[in-house]
Write an enzyme that holds these catalytic residues in place. Structure first.
Site, PDB file in Angstrom:
ATOM      1  N   GLU A  62     -26.164  48.243  15.606  1.00  0.00           N
ATOM      2  CA  GLU A  62     -25.035  47.315  15.790  1.00  0.00           C
ATOM      3  C   GLU A  62     -23.715  48.077  15.678  1.00  0.00           C
ATOM      4  OE1 GLU A  62     -23.979  44.641  16.706  1.00  0.00           O
ATOM      5  OE2 GLU A  62     -25.109  42.880  16.049  1.00  0.00           O
ATOM      6  N   ASP A  63     -22.693  47.511  16.278  1.00  0.00           N
ATOM      7  CA  ASP A  63     -21.363  48.104  16.094  1.00  0.00           C
ATOM      8  C   ASP A  63     -20.720  47.621  14.794  1.00  0.00           C
ATOM      9  OD1 ASP A  63     -21.269  45.540  17.152  1.00  0.00           O
ATOM     10  OD2 ASP A  63     -19.512  45.887  18.386  1.00  0.00           O
ATOM     11  N   ASP A  77     -20.208  41.369  10.279  1.00  0.00           N
ATOM     12  CA  ASP A  77     -19.081  40.596   9.762  1.00  0.00           C
ATOM     13  C   ASP A  77     -19.662  39.557   8.793  1.00  0.00           C
ATOM     14  OD1 ASP A  77     -16.733  39.057   9.603  1.00  0.00           O
ATOM     15  OD2 ASP A  77     -16.193  39.449  11.670  1.00  0.00           O
ATOM     16  N   PHE A 100      -8.834  42.985  12.467  1.00  0.00           N
ATOM     17  CA  PHE A 100      -9.469  42.861  13.786  1.00  0.00           C
ATOM     18  C   PHE A 100      -9.538  44.233  14.436  1.00  0.00           C
ATOM     19  CE2 PHE A 100     -10.176  42.041  18.204  1.00  0.00           C
ATOM     20  CZ  PHE A 100     -11.181  41.081  18.134  1.00  0.00           C
ATOM     21  N   ARG A 129     -13.242  48.509  24.792  1.00  0.00           N
ATOM     22  CA  ARG A 129     -14.531  49.044  24.347  1.00  0.00           C
ATOM     23  C   ARG A 129     -14.626  50.554  24.526  1.00  0.00           C
ATOM     24  NH1 ARG A 129     -18.065  44.682  23.411  1.00  0.00           N
ATOM     25  NH2 ARG A 129     -17.824  42.904  24.786  1.00  0.00           N
TER      26      ARG A 129
HETATM   27  C1  PRP Z   1     -20.284  41.101  17.302  1.00  0.00           C
HETATM   28  C2  PRP Z   1     -21.077  42.276  16.748  1.00  0.00           C
HETATM   29  C3  PRP Z   1     -22.227  41.612  16.078  1.00  0.00           C
HETATM   30  C4  PRP Z   1     -21.646  40.318  15.566  1.00  0.00           C
HETATM   31  C5  PRP Z   1     -21.327  40.465  14.114  1.00  0.00           C
HETATM   32  O1  PRP Z   1     -20.803  40.756  18.548  1.00  0.00           O
HETATM   33  O2  PRP Z   1     -21.481  43.159  17.758  1.00  0.00           O
HETATM   34  O3  PRP Z   1     -23.298  41.382  16.953  1.00  0.00           O
HETATM   35  O4  PRP Z   1     -20.476  40.076  16.332  1.00  0.00           O
HETATM   36  O5  PRP Z   1     -20.788  39.290  13.575  1.00  0.00           O
HETATM   37  P1  PRP Z   1     -21.482  38.448  12.426  1.00  0.00           P
HETATM   38  O6  PRP Z   1     -21.947  39.402  11.356  1.00  0.00           O
HETATM   39  O7  PRP Z   1     -20.368  37.554  11.947  1.00  0.00           O
HETATM   40  O8  PRP Z   1     -22.600  37.654  13.015  1.00  0.00           O
HETATM   41  P2  PRP Z   1     -20.044  39.799  19.600  1.00  0.00           P
HETATM   42  O9  PRP Z   1     -20.563  38.409  19.442  1.00  0.00           O
HETATM   43  O10 PRP Z   1     -18.569  39.995  19.452  1.00  0.00           O
HETATM   44  O11 PRP Z   1     -20.544  40.312  21.009  1.00  0.00           O
HETATM   45  P3  PRP Z   1     -20.249  41.703  21.803  1.00  0.00           P
HETATM   46  O12 PRP Z   1     -20.888  42.804  20.983  1.00  0.00           O
HETATM   47  O13 PRP Z   1     -20.937  41.490  23.109  1.00  0.00           O
HETATM   48  O14 PRP Z   1     -18.754  41.890  21.940  1.00  0.00           O
END
Ligand code: PRP
Length: 175
Positions: A97-98, A101, A150, A163
């Site tokens: 994962e990136d 949160d 952010f 990105r």
């Molecule tokens: C982001 C990130 C995780 C998630 C984390 O994805 O890559 O998957 O949010 O948040 P959380 O811990 O509150 O669940 P996003 O929905 O922004 O999609 P993307 O990676 O396609 O931009």
């Protein structure tokens, strides 16, 4: 609206930390093959860069599980947009994962993936915002703990942009 970006984690620091993570992962998975599971889209840059540092056998797969849309805050809703291509039964799955949160996305993923009987299931994230956690999850590999700002770049977006930045930046939007 004016968008300004300030550097939070530099390209050099990402590179250095990834070398450390790769060394740890290679040690932990010695003699095994890793099934790297990238969570689209944010995890893609981190996964390919990390994978190239792993001197061992790896396979890739991708899942798209999105909860944010174009907003800056998590909505809490989880939606599977793209599922895995193969069975993960008996495989050593490493979720890449990136950012973590609230933890809701990973909590959902762990429950979903455990039902498919992998040999092991671990989590590697580049960034973690521990202050934001709503669901308690065990994270095995963390690049950097960061404050609740952010962030964009190195896979992370704002409305699908930024990105491709080589570093992690903090985005400020002014009227
Ligand atoms: C982001 C990130 C995780 C998630 C984390 O994805 O890559 O998957 O949010 O948040 P959380 O811990 O509150 O669940 P996003 O929905 O922004 O999609 P993307 O990676 O396609 O931009």
């Amino acid at each position: 609206m004016k968008e300004t970006v300030s550097v939070l984690v530099s390209q050099q620091d990402i590179e250095k930390r990834m070398d450390e993570l790769a060394a740890q992962i290679m040690k932990d998975y010695e003699g095994k093959k890793i099934y790297m599971l990238c969570i689209l889209k944010g995890g893609v840059i981190f996964m390919v860069d990390l994978a190239r540092k792993l001197e061992m056998e790896v396979e890739f797969d991708f899942m798209d599980v999105s909860s944010y849309g174009n907003a800056m805050e998590s909505s809490g809703r989880i939606e599977v947009r793209k599922d895995l291509q193969e069975s993960i039964e008996g495989k050593h799955v490493l979720i890449v994962e990136d950012i973590i949160d609230t933890g809701r996305t990973l909590d959902f993923l762990i429950q979903n993936l455990k039902q498919r009987n992998p040999a092991s299931l671990k989590i590697c994230t580049l960034l973690d915002k521990p202050e934001q956690r709503v669901v308690d999850i065990k994270v095995d590999y963390v690049g950097f703990d960061i404050p609740n700002k952010f962030v964009i770049g190195y896979g992370l977006d704002y409305a699908q942009r930024y990105r491709n930045l080589k570093y992690i930046g903090v985005l400020k939007i002014e009227e």
